[in-house]
Design a protein around this motif. Structure first.
Motif, PDB file in Angstrom:
ATOM      1  N   GLU A 176       0.915  -1.248   0.074  1.00  0.00           N
ATOM      2  CA  GLU A 176       0.010  -0.027   0.087  1.00  0.00           C
ATOM      3  C   GLU A 176       1.107   1.156  -0.026  1.00  0.00           C
ATOM      4  O   GLU A 176       0.543   2.160  -0.789  1.00  0.00           O
ATOM      5  CB  GLU A 176      -0.839   0.180   1.045  1.00  0.00           C
ATOM      6  CG  GLU A 176      -1.879   1.209   1.329  1.00  0.00           C
ATOM      7  CD  GLU A 176      -3.039   1.085   2.506  1.00  0.00           C
ATOM      8  OE1 GLU A 176      -3.148   1.828   2.922  1.00  0.00           O
ATOM      9  OE2 GLU A 176      -3.396  -0.270   2.717  1.00  0.00           O
ATOM     10  N   GLN A 177       1.963   1.121   0.977  1.00  0.00           N
ATOM     11  CA  GLN A 177       2.676   2.344   0.972  1.00  0.00           C
ATOM     12  C   GLN A 177       3.685   2.557  -0.413  1.00  0.00           C
ATOM     13  O   GLN A 177       4.279   3.653  -0.544  1.00  0.00           O
ATOM     14  CB  GLN A 177       3.606   2.188   2.015  1.00  0.00           C
ATOM     15  CG  GLN A 177       3.022   2.381   3.361  1.00  0.00           C
ATOM     16  CD  GLN A 177       2.854   0.777   3.731  1.00  0.00           C
ATOM     17  OE1 GLN A 177       3.124  -0.110   3.038  1.00  0.00           O
ATOM     18  NE2 GLN A 177       2.014   0.691   4.690  1.00  0.00           N
ATOM     19  N   GLY A 178       3.834   1.717  -1.156  1.00  0.00           N
ATOM     20  CA  GLY A 178       4.637   1.568  -2.326  1.00  0.00           C
ATOM     21  C   GLY A 178       6.183   0.839  -2.051  1.00  0.00           C
ATOM     22  O   GLY A 178       6.171   0.517  -0.816  1.00  0.00           O
ATOM     23  N   VAL A 179       6.916   0.703  -3.261  1.00  0.00           N
ATOM     24  CA  VAL A 179       8.173   0.119  -2.861  1.00  0.00           C
ATOM     25  C   VAL A 179       9.256   1.066  -3.495  1.00  0.00           C
ATOM     26  O   VAL A 179       9.005   1.499  -4.574  1.00  0.00           O
ATOM     27  CB  VAL A 179       8.082  -1.070  -3.573  1.00  0.00           C
ATOM     28  CG1 VAL A 179       9.679  -1.911  -3.373  1.00  0.00           C
ATOM     29  CG2 VAL A 179       7.185  -2.233  -2.753  1.00  0.00           C
ATOM     30  N   ALA A 180      10.116   0.991  -3.055  1.00  0.00           N
ATOM     31  CA  ALA A 180      11.441   1.721  -3.590  1.00  0.00           C
ATOM     32  C   ALA A 180      12.947   0.927  -3.506  1.00  0.00           C
ATOM     33  O   ALA A 180      12.918   0.217  -2.505  1.00  0.00           O
ATOM     34  CB  ALA A 180      11.607   3.207  -3.044  1.00  0.00           C
ATOM     35  N   ILE A 181      13.389   1.015  -4.448  1.00  0.00           N
ATOM     36  CA  ILE A 181      15.064   0.350  -4.465  1.00  0.00           C
ATOM     37  C   ILE A 181      15.971   1.645  -4.416  1.00  0.00           C
ATOM     38  O   ILE A 181      15.808   2.426  -5.267  1.00  0.00           O
ATOM     39  CB  ILE A 181      15.299  -0.364  -5.637  1.00  0.00           C
ATOM     40  CG1 ILE A 181      14.493  -1.902  -5.613  1.00  0.00           C
ATOM     41  CG2 ILE A 181      16.601  -0.910  -5.497  1.00  0.00           C
ATOM     42  CD1 ILE A 181      14.751  -2.637  -6.526  1.00  0.00           C
ATOM     43  N   VAL A 182      16.868   1.616  -3.583  1.00  0.00           N
ATOM     44  CA  VAL A 182      18.018   2.410  -3.511  1.00  0.00           C
ATOM     45  C   VAL A 182      19.366   2.007  -4.064  1.00  0.00           C
ATOM     46  O   VAL A 182      19.210   0.790  -3.526  1.00  0.00           O
ATOM     47  CB  VAL A 182      18.347   3.074  -1.996  1.00  0.00           C
ATOM     48  CG1 VAL A 182      19.273   4.071  -2.106  1.00  0.00           C
ATOM     49  CG2 VAL A 182      17.015   3.837  -1.741  1.00  0.00           C
ATOM     50  N   VAL A 183      19.599   2.487  -5.066  1.00  0.00           N
ATOM     51  CA  VAL A 183      21.198   1.983  -5.531  1.00  0.00           C
ATOM     52  C   VAL A 183      22.321   2.830  -5.248  1.00  0.00           C
ATOM     53  O   VAL A 183      22.101   3.908  -5.762  1.00  0.00           O
ATOM     54  CB  VAL A 183      21.043   1.930  -6.919  1.00  0.00           C
ATOM     55  CG1 VAL A 183      22.403   0.928  -7.412  1.00  0.00           C
ATOM     56  CG2 VAL A 183      19.668   1.039  -7.389  1.00  0.00           C
ATOM     57  N   GLN A 184      23.113   2.275  -4.772  1.00  0.00           N
ATOM     58  CA  GLN A 184      24.414   2.988  -4.200  1.00  0.00           C
ATOM     59  C   GLN A 184      25.559   2.635  -5.117  1.00  0.00           C
ATOM     60  O   GLN A 184      25.835   1.502  -5.242  1.00  0.00           O
ATOM     61  CB  GLN A 184      24.965   2.701  -2.842  1.00  0.00           C
ATOM     62  CG  GLN A 184      26.111   3.273  -2.314  1.00  0.00           C
ATOM     63  CD  GLN A 184      26.135   4.744  -2.044  1.00  0.00           C
ATOM     64  OE1 GLN A 184      24.975   5.454  -1.525  1.00  0.00           O
ATOM     65  NE2 GLN A 184      27.006   5.452  -2.903  1.00  0.00           N
TER      66      GLN A 184
END
Length: 191
Positions: A176-184
């Motif tokens: 519900e809150q969504g999904v994110a990917i952080v790429v370093q």
């Protein structure tokens, strides 16, 4: 022949993800035997390194003979170019783009693999069919495939980072809150 490699631990199903970077090799072993895959092991081997030797040692140490392997190329290994789709049948688009973009490529067309896919809906120019073209050296792709197969792994596909991240996100359950990917990366992080 890859089909000769049979998995001895049939009770466990795993997939190995490889991320090739200029700084080294990222390895991610996923246990896919459950409904939701889980991370079983993750490691980064700093480079420069001999890819074939590093993979063979890793596969031996973790008993991965015959395990399916997905490879994400380093940004240095390919070019991602926007291109107007030529007016040819769908089956001939990649070949036409290869010759149309030859002046922008790092290698001659004979040593280039080019695969294209359409722009996302809404990103088209009016009246123009736009595509992303991914171009890589054929010799580099073959060397990677030889290293993977030589380590006893079963290469399933070679991908680019942008599409590999999309595949990861598509496989996650909807939240519900969504999904994110952080790429370093070496130049910072992006979401």
């Amino acid at each position: 022949d890859v089909l000769l490699f049979k998995r001895t631990r049939a009770s466990k199903k795993e997939t190995l993800g490889l991320s090739l970077t200029g700084a080294g090799l990222g390895l991610c072993l996923a246990d896919t035997s459950a409904v939701r895959p889980r991370l079983a092991h993750c490691q980064f081997i700093p480079g420069p390194l001999d890819l074939a030797q590093a993979l063979a040692e890793y596969a031996r140490a973790h008993e991965l003979k015959g395990v399916p392997c997905h490879v994400a190329l380093s940004g240095e290994d390919y070019k991602l170019l926007p291109a107007e789709a030529p007016d040819v049948p769908e089956a001939e688009i990649d070949q036409a783009l290869l010759w149309g973009l030859r002046d922008l490529l790092d290698a001659p067309p004979a040593d280039t693999v080019l695969v294209s896919f359409p722009f996302a809906t809404g990103l088209q120019r009016p009246g123009k069919r736009m595509r992303h073209a991914v171009a890589a050296r054929k010799s580099r792709i073959l060397a990677i495939a030889e290293a993977v197969n030589g380590a006893g792994l079963a290469i399933e596909f070679v991908d680019i980072a942008e599409l590999a991240l999309r595949t990861v996100l598509a496989g996650l359950p909807e939240e519900e809150q969504g999904v994110a990917i952080v790429v370093q990366g070496p130049r910072g992080a992006f979401v």
